[in-house]
Design an enzyme around this catalytic site. Structure first.
Site, PDB file in Angstrom:
ATOM      1  N   TRP A  98       0.837  -1.215   0.000  1.00 57.81           N
ATOM      2  CA  TRP A  98       0.000   0.000   0.000  1.00 57.81           C
ATOM      3  C   TRP A  98       0.861   1.251   0.000  1.00 57.81           C
ATOM      4  O   TRP A  98       0.531   2.240  -0.658  1.00 57.81           O
ATOM      5  CB  TRP A  98      -0.983  -0.019   1.178  1.00 57.81           C
ATOM      6  CG  TRP A  98      -1.911  -1.184   1.107  1.00 57.81           C
ATOM      7  CD1 TRP A  98      -1.976  -2.245   1.961  1.00 57.81           C
ATOM      8  CD2 TRP A  98      -2.900  -1.442   0.089  1.00 57.81           C
ATOM      9  NE1 TRP A  98      -2.931  -3.139   1.552  1.00 57.81           N
ATOM     10  CE2 TRP A  98      -3.512  -2.678   0.419  1.00 57.81           C
ATOM     11  CE3 TRP A  98      -3.320  -0.762  -1.057  1.00 57.81           C
ATOM     12  CZ2 TRP A  98      -4.538  -3.232  -0.364  1.00 57.81           C
ATOM     13  CZ3 TRP A  98      -4.333  -1.324  -1.831  1.00 57.81           C
ATOM     14  CH2 TRP A  98      -4.923  -2.533  -1.488  1.00 57.81           C
ATOM     15  N   ASP A 154      -1.312   6.845   6.383  1.00 56.25           N
ATOM     16  CA  ASP A 154      -2.385   5.926   6.009  1.00 56.25           C
ATOM     17  C   ASP A 154      -2.575   4.997   7.211  1.00 56.25           C
ATOM     18  O   ASP A 154      -1.723   4.162   7.507  1.00 56.25           O
ATOM     19  CB  ASP A 154      -1.967   5.144   4.755  1.00 56.25           C
ATOM     20  CG  ASP A 154      -2.958   4.040   4.384  1.00 56.25           C
ATOM     21  OD1 ASP A 154      -3.962   3.864   5.088  1.00 56.25           O
ATOM     22  OD2 ASP A 154      -2.705   3.344   3.377  1.00 56.25           O
ATOM     23  N   LYS A 175     -11.964  -1.715   8.143  1.00 53.59           N
ATOM     24  CA  LYS A 175     -11.290  -2.571   9.119  1.00 53.59           C
ATOM     25  C   LYS A 175     -11.930  -2.286  10.494  1.00 53.59           C
ATOM     26  O   LYS A 175     -12.895  -2.917  10.860  1.00 53.59           O
ATOM     27  CB  LYS A 175      -9.783  -2.282   9.168  1.00 53.59           C
ATOM     28  CG  LYS A 175      -8.924  -2.977   8.122  1.00 53.59           C
ATOM     29  CD  LYS A 175      -9.077  -2.602   6.757  1.00 53.59           C
ATOM     30  CE  LYS A 175      -7.851  -2.801   5.923  1.00 53.59           C
ATOM     31  NZ  LYS A 175      -8.087  -3.600   4.734  1.00 53.59           N
TER      32      LYS A 175
HETATM   33  C1  LIG Z   1      -3.032   0.004   4.757  1.00 53.02           C
HETATM   34  C2  LIG Z   1      -3.983   0.057   3.582  1.00 53.02           C
HETATM   35  N1  LIG Z   1      -3.970   1.147   2.798  1.00 53.02           N
HETATM   36  C3  LIG Z   1      -4.802   1.242   1.743  1.00 53.02           C
HETATM   37  C4  LIG Z   1      -5.680   0.238   1.429  1.00 53.02           C
HETATM   38  C5  LIG Z   1      -6.588   0.392   0.246  1.00 53.02           C
HETATM   39  O1  LIG Z   1      -7.855   0.703   0.720  1.00 53.02           O
HETATM   40  P1  LIG Z   1      -9.117   0.880  -0.226  1.00 53.02           P
HETATM   41  O2  LIG Z   1      -9.491  -0.457  -0.723  1.00 53.02           O
HETATM   42  O3  LIG Z   1     -10.127   1.507   0.699  1.00 53.02           O
HETATM   43  O4  LIG Z   1      -8.752   1.799  -1.343  1.00 53.02           O
HETATM   44  C6  LIG Z   1      -5.731  -0.904   2.227  1.00 53.02           C
HETATM   45  C7  LIG Z   1      -6.682  -1.998   1.936  1.00 53.02           C
HETATM   46  O5  LIG Z   1      -6.683  -3.043   2.519  1.00 53.02           O
HETATM   47  C8  LIG Z   1      -4.846  -0.991   3.338  1.00 53.02           C
HETATM   48  O6  LIG Z   1      -4.848  -2.075   4.130  1.00 53.02           O
END
Ligand SMILES: Cc1ncc(COP(=O)(O)O)c(C=O)c1O
Length: 372
Positions: A118, A184, A208
């Site tokens: 991510w 994030d 989550k």
């Molecule tokens: C730490 C983290 N950042 C970003 C994301 C991406 O999130 P989204 O699917 O809401 O775009 C996730 C998805 O699991 C994640 O765990």
């Protein structure tokens, strides 16, 4: 005091129950009471004669929901007044670009701590928009650790991913750096108290610890936003949303309402301090079994282990499908590891009771007895 949700989940130990031990990485387990109230509201919101999802988002009933959700974020994280709270759309994935646009000046750049998939995606998006680079990375060791964050950066702002959902690594606390810090927190927000003053912006997809997929939470310091000199497209400009109290356009009403219910639950259970205690107990339970049991080994470096997502592998590859089968028989859902590292991942978000983690540890012990 045992909560009704814990009691309810304790009863799920039998595989005949309709509710599984849900270790899914996200979307993931939510409190049973929240699911009940959310489904009631889809039929009719609080005796209003209308479903939550068929009423105007400008109605008093829904404006009250949005305000309560924002107020709960503020109170549960103990936010000073200068921090804004928004519930938007696009998930954390759009947050990668939104945060880069809102916190990198036209003549500046953003540094990224590249600690997983991510974080890499966040850096990739930022590069499309302007100057961004890696400040530090653990890619060489397949993201099995959190590399130390330097105390200083020459960029205009720094981005971190506090918990790496896929690799099961997490910052041990709130880091300090001499530039505005953007985080994030998709997979560990509300799991512990945070030192908010360390962050200029936090964003987190809801699915989550907060609610269903469909909304993303932004918390940012108003004194540090709107200063990039950029003409940011309206939907991506946080200040545009703040001016409209998070109602610039039609909000994702179901996701915001259900997040509000989860935040009420969080508060009634003792807030982030209580969650931190429960999450530590769950992490202790699973990591001590991983370390004790010769059939399994932990993936993440000990000092970087995540309290939310425990990643581990079978010492013997042939055991991987067999152990997953044993888990399924025991009513355990969502334990298969992400394809980037294989093995297993036990995601233990706020609503997962310790009893479920004990069931998993027992299945590991039994597996050792039958396959060791
Ligand atoms: C730490 C983290 N950042 C970003 C994301 C991406 O999130 P989204 O699917 O809401 O775009 C996730 C998805 O699991 C994640 O765990």
């Amino acid at each position: 005091m045992a909560s009704p949700d814990l009691n309810r989940n304790c009863k799920t130990m039998s595989t005949t129950s309709s509710h599984l031990h849900n270790f899914s990485a996200g979307p993931c387990i939510l409190p049973q009471s929240v699911l009940q109230q959310a489904s009631d509201a889809v039929r009719e919101l609080d005796g209003s004669g209308l479903s939550l999802i068929e009423m105007s988002h400008r109605s008093k009933a829904f404006v009250d929901v949005m305000e309560e959700a924002r107020a709960l974020v503020r109170s549960e994280l103990n936010l000073p007044d200068r921090y804004e709270v928004l519930f938007l759309q696009g998930g954390a994935s759009l947050g990668f670009l939104t945060t880069a646009l809102n916190f990198t000046p036209t003549d500046g750049s953003m540094d990224y701590a590249v600690t997983g998939t991510w974080a890499k995606k966040a850096l990739k998006e930022a590069k499309k928009m302007g100057t961004a680079q890696a400040l530090t990375s653990s890619e060489d060791s397949n993201f099995d650790r959190i590399p130390a964050l330097p105390s200083s950066s020459s960029a205009s702002a720094v981005h971190i991913t506090t918990n790496n959902t896929i690799f099961g690594t997490q910052y041990a606390g709130d880091p300090t750096i001499d530039k505005p810090l953007v985080a994030d927190m998709s997979s560990d927000i509300f799991s512990r108290p945070i030192d908010i003053e360390r962050y200029s912006c936090i964003y987190a997809g809801a699915q989550k610890n907060m609610g269903p997929a469909g909304t993303v939470l932004y918390i940012y310091d108003k004194e540090q936003a709107g200063k990039t000199g950029r003409d940011i497209p309206s939907y991506l400009d946080l200040t545009v949303h703040a001016d409209k109290d998070s109602m610039f356009n039609t909000p994702p009403v179901f996701a915001v309402y259900t997040s509000m219910l989860t935040l009420r639950w969080l508060k009634s259970e003792g807030g982030v301090i209580e969650m931190q205690k429960r999450n530590a107990a769950k992490a202790d339970c699973i990591y001590s079994e991983i370390d004790r049991n010769p059939l399994f080994s932990g993936f993440a470096d000990n000092g970087s282990r995540s309290v939310m997502n425990a990643t581990f592998t079978a010492a013997n590859d042939a055991h991987t499908p067999l152990f997953l089968e044993a888990c399924q028989t025991a009513g355990i859902n969502g334990l298969k590891g992400h394809r980037s590292i294989g093995g297993f991942r036990a995601s233990m978000y706020n609503a997962l009771p310790l009893t479920s983690v004990k069931v998993l540890a027992d299945v590991m012990k039994e597996f050792e007895r039958t396959h060791g």
